[in-house]
Write a protein that holds these residues in place. Sequence first.
Motif, PDB file in Angstrom:
ATOM      1  N   ILE A  69      77.818  33.059  24.266  1.00 14.01           N
ATOM      2  CA  ILE A  69      78.546  34.518  24.386  1.00 14.01           C
ATOM      3  C   ILE A  69      80.040  34.255  23.934  1.00 14.01           C
ATOM      4  CG2 ILE A  69      79.189  36.192  26.273  1.00 14.01           C
ATOM      5  CD1 ILE A  69      77.139  34.855  27.839  1.00 14.01           C
ATOM      6  N   HIS A  70      80.149  35.366  22.826  1.00 11.58           N
ATOM      7  CA  HIS A  70      81.366  35.627  22.188  1.00 11.58           C
ATOM      8  C   HIS A  70      82.269  36.491  23.250  1.00 11.58           C
ATOM      9  CE1 HIS A  70      80.565  33.305  18.662  1.00 11.58           C
ATOM     10  NE2 HIS A  70      79.348  33.490  18.895  1.00 11.58           N
ATOM     11  N   TRP A  71      83.427  36.385  23.140  1.00 16.23           N
ATOM     12  CA  TRP A  71      84.143  37.463  23.584  1.00 16.23           C
ATOM     13  C   TRP A  71      85.349  37.685  22.735  1.00 16.23           C
ATOM     14  CZ3 TRP A  71      85.822  32.701  25.689  1.00 16.23           C
ATOM     15  CH2 TRP A  71      87.174  32.621  25.799  1.00 16.23           C
ATOM     16  N   GLN A  72      86.015  38.924  22.742  1.00 15.99           N
ATOM     17  CA  GLN A  72      86.967  39.211  21.687  1.00 15.99           C
ATOM     18  C   GLN A  72      87.659  40.608  22.393  1.00 15.99           C
ATOM     19  OE1 GLN A  72      85.489  41.085  17.882  1.00 15.99           O
ATOM     20  NE2 GLN A  72      87.713  40.585  17.108  1.00 15.99           N
ATOM     21  N   ARG A  73      88.718  40.622  22.423  1.00 18.46           N
ATOM     22  CA  ARG A  73      89.890  41.571  23.286  1.00 18.46           C
ATOM     23  C   ARG A  73      90.311  42.462  21.974  1.00 18.46           C
ATOM     24  NH1 ARG A  73      92.310  42.171  27.772  1.00 18.46           N
ATOM     25  NH2 ARG A  73      91.987  39.805  28.404  1.00 18.46           N
ATOM     26  N   ALA A  74      90.276  43.616  22.076  1.00 22.36           N
ATOM     27  CA  ALA A  74      90.771  44.570  21.140  1.00 22.36           C
ATOM     28  C   ALA A  74      91.539  45.809  21.988  1.00 22.36           C
ATOM     29  CB  ALA A  74      89.711  45.441  20.375  1.00 22.36           C
ATOM     30  N   GLY A  75      92.831  45.788  21.912  1.00 22.60           N
ATOM     31  CA  GLY A  75      93.716  46.734  22.838  1.00 22.60           C
ATOM     32  C   GLY A  75      93.513  46.144  24.409  1.00 22.60           C
ATOM     33  N   ASP A  76      92.896  47.427  25.071  1.00 22.68           N
ATOM     34  CA  ASP A  76      92.789  47.077  26.415  1.00 22.68           C
ATOM     35  C   ASP A  76      91.513  46.814  26.868  1.00 22.68           C
ATOM     36  OD1 ASP A  76      95.425  47.649  26.991  1.00 22.68           O
ATOM     37  OD2 ASP A  76      95.198  49.852  27.273  1.00 22.68           O
ATOM     38  N   THR A  77      90.515  46.723  25.745  1.00 25.93           N
ATOM     39  CA  THR A  77      88.924  46.602  26.230  1.00 25.93           C
ATOM     40  C   THR A  77      88.790  45.094  25.608  1.00 25.93           C
ATOM     41  OG1 THR A  77      88.355  47.454  23.693  1.00 25.93           O
ATOM     42  CG2 THR A  77      88.627  49.009  25.468  1.00 25.93           C
ATOM     43  N   VAL A  78      87.459  44.566  26.365  1.00 26.63           N
ATOM     44  CA  VAL A  78      87.033  43.258  26.289  1.00 26.63           C
ATOM     45  C   VAL A  78      85.659  43.443  25.933  1.00 26.63           C
ATOM     46  CG1 VAL A  78      86.683  40.952  26.973  1.00 26.63           C
ATOM     47  CG2 VAL A  78      88.592  42.122  27.627  1.00 26.63           C
ATOM     48  N   GLN A  79      85.002  42.849  24.790  1.00 29.78           N
ATOM     49  CA  GLN A  79      83.693  42.829  24.277  1.00 29.78           C
ATOM     50  C   GLN A  79      83.184  41.549  24.720  1.00 29.78           C
ATOM     51  OE1 GLN A  79      82.117  45.650  21.418  1.00 29.78           O
ATOM     52  NE2 GLN A  79      81.171  43.886  20.400  1.00 29.78           N
ATOM     53  N   LEU A  80      82.073  41.412  25.091  1.00 34.53           N
ATOM     54  CA  LEU A  80      81.239  40.184  25.209  1.00 34.53           C
ATOM     55  C   LEU A  80      79.906  40.603  24.310  1.00 34.53           C
ATOM     56  CD1 LEU A  80      81.102  39.574  29.082  1.00 34.53           C
ATOM     57  CD2 LEU A  80      82.778  38.622  27.313  1.00 34.53           C
ATOM     58  N   GLU A  81      79.469  39.483  23.477  1.00 36.98           N
ATOM     59  CA  GLU A  81      78.460  39.596  22.546  1.00 36.98           C
ATOM     60  C   GLU A  81      77.764  38.320  22.602  1.00 36.98           C
ATOM     61  OE1 GLU A  81      77.556  41.300  18.150  1.00 36.98           O
ATOM     62  OE2 GLU A  81      79.782  41.226  18.977  1.00 36.98           O
ATOM     63  N   THR A  82      76.287  38.626  22.357  1.00 36.80           N
ATOM     64  CA  THR A  82      75.504  37.375  22.240  1.00 36.80           C
ATOM     65  C   THR A  82      74.540  37.476  21.048  1.00 36.80           C
ATOM     66  OG1 THR A  82      74.192  35.512  23.118  1.00 36.80           O
ATOM     67  CG2 THR A  82      73.944  37.841  24.269  1.00 36.80           C
ATOM     68  N   ALA A  83      74.085  36.759  20.395  1.00 39.32           N
ATOM     69  CA  ALA A  83      72.998  36.734  19.449  1.00 39.32           C
ATOM     70  C   ALA A  83      71.846  36.142  19.816  1.00 39.32           C
ATOM     71  CB  ALA A  83      73.423  36.296  18.159  1.00 39.32           C
ATOM     72  N   HIS A  84      71.740  35.282  21.038  1.00 37.37           N
ATOM     73  CA  HIS A  84      70.827  34.641  21.307  1.00 37.37           C
ATOM     74  C   HIS A  84      71.047  33.977  22.625  1.00 37.37           C
ATOM     75  CE1 HIS A  84      66.585  32.957  21.179  1.00 37.37           C
ATOM     76  NE2 HIS A  84      67.265  31.692  21.624  1.00 37.37           N
ATOM     77  N   LEU A  85      70.697  34.821  23.862  1.00 35.46           N
ATOM     78  CA  LEU A  85      70.981  34.058  25.161  1.00 35.46           C
ATOM     79  C   LEU A  85      69.350  33.930  25.606  1.00 35.46           C
ATOM     80  CD1 LEU A  85      73.102  33.274  27.051  1.00 35.46           C
ATOM     81  CD2 LEU A  85      72.910  35.441  28.198  1.00 35.46           C
ATOM     82  N   GLN A  86      69.066  32.829  26.127  1.00 32.40           N
ATOM     83  CA  GLN A  86      67.699  32.306  26.775  1.00 32.40           C
ATOM     84  C   GLN A  86      67.971  32.069  28.182  1.00 32.40           C
ATOM     85  OE1 GLN A  86      64.935  29.927  23.712  1.00 32.40           O
ATOM     86  NE2 GLN A  86      65.299  28.442  25.590  1.00 32.40           N
TER      87      GLN A  86
END
Length: 468
Positions: free
Chosen positions: A64-81
């Motif tokens: 799970i990758h996380w990235q902060r852009a300003g005041d928002t945080v995004q979690l993203e996964t390409a493959h979580l099993q």
Amino acid sequence: MAITGQLRDFSLGTDNQKLVIRNLDGTLSGNASEGLLRLDSPAAEIILAGAETHYLLNELRGDIHWQRAGDTVQLETAHLQAHTPHFHARLQGSLRFAPDGGAPLADLQAAISGLELEYLHLYLPELVPKLARDWIKGALIAGEAESADMVLRGPLADFPFDQHEGRFEILAAIHNGTLAYHPDWVPIDNIEAEVRIDGRNLTVDAHAGNIYNAEITHAQAMIEDLGKAQAVVAQGTIRSQTGDALTFIHNTPLSASTLLREVTRHKLDGAFTLDLDVGVPFHGMPVTYQGDLDFTDTTLNTSTLGIEIANISGAISFANDGVTTDHLTGTYAGEPVTLDIAPAGASGLTFGITGLADESFITAQLAHFFPGLRRYADLLTDRMSGSSAWTALLSPQLTTGGDLTDTVSLRISAPLSGLAIELPAPLGKKHEARALEITSVISPDPRKQVRLSYGDVLQGIIALDMND
């Protein structure tokens, strides 16, 4: 500043605790702007508000990758099993969290396989109320969702997106399912179907299944608005041989119909198609139903009524409140006839046969129903010519408790127009109309009384003893 670390029995959750994931193992690396959570958890647990149970995961693995852009945080996964005791799942997509700490914006896709249907109720979302959940738990007793795909896209605060703010859809392929939709009705086995959940609505489209040996060629079940629905509405088409239809009627509430119960007492041989609509309440109330039982080239052979009708085609229509026939035709004694079966007074129902009779047909039927008149058959045949329309009404008798007996009332009537009778006056006639009516009963008792009315010239009672 960069960070790295090892996670053991770690927990994540939303501020409102509607979603909590516990017992996470893995590694964490990154900085204040972005990072990577690599999960390798052998025994994680998901706690979802409103669900019937906690979801135990035998495995939760992926990045799970996380990235902060300003005041928002995004979690993203390409493959979580994930693996549970009852299915396997693969997840990809993202969650974007706003600075106010509210529900995130989702863009998720999941692929699920191997879900055992008897455990589906454990994984239903909060929008499914207890009545519907309990019905699903009792109805889906076997089978497997070989594959299922889920799309969840939109602001989760608006889930399940009643105003189309997002999309929530599940599409599943069901194999070898069993649906016990009501305790009083026969379960459906060997179901092959597609299940679709779109927002709050659930639709099941089955393209195969069995009720006894009868094959379901198509069926559809719907629950509109899972959050408020009180019943599932289903319709389907079943094709088989008549023996399967009689077994189905006998073992379901359809047997409460006097007509359909009477049908099961007789031998039917041929093909049928059953189109059935049912409404199944979640709270255990009786099922509502309506349907059409279509016969094709079917033969009715009944010792109770003392008749055989071949080449029957047409339909019997039925519902909770009654039964009727629609364009039911056949062949009786080699002649085409029209059949009518309908409720009638205290006797419960009337079985009607209408056709055209010549002299040979008339004398043969008199000899069949009243063997004591057989000695006069040749004389009557020689004295008649032409043909006339006729109607026979047979009404099975009921006990005071509503049960069928072995006694059947018989009434034969004919206008005799078109039939000439060469007998001395006043019995003889040309081809003009003169109403004939014969009434009696068909029963195990060998002694019969036959009431006869012939225009205004003859009325009387004939006493017969079939033992003579």
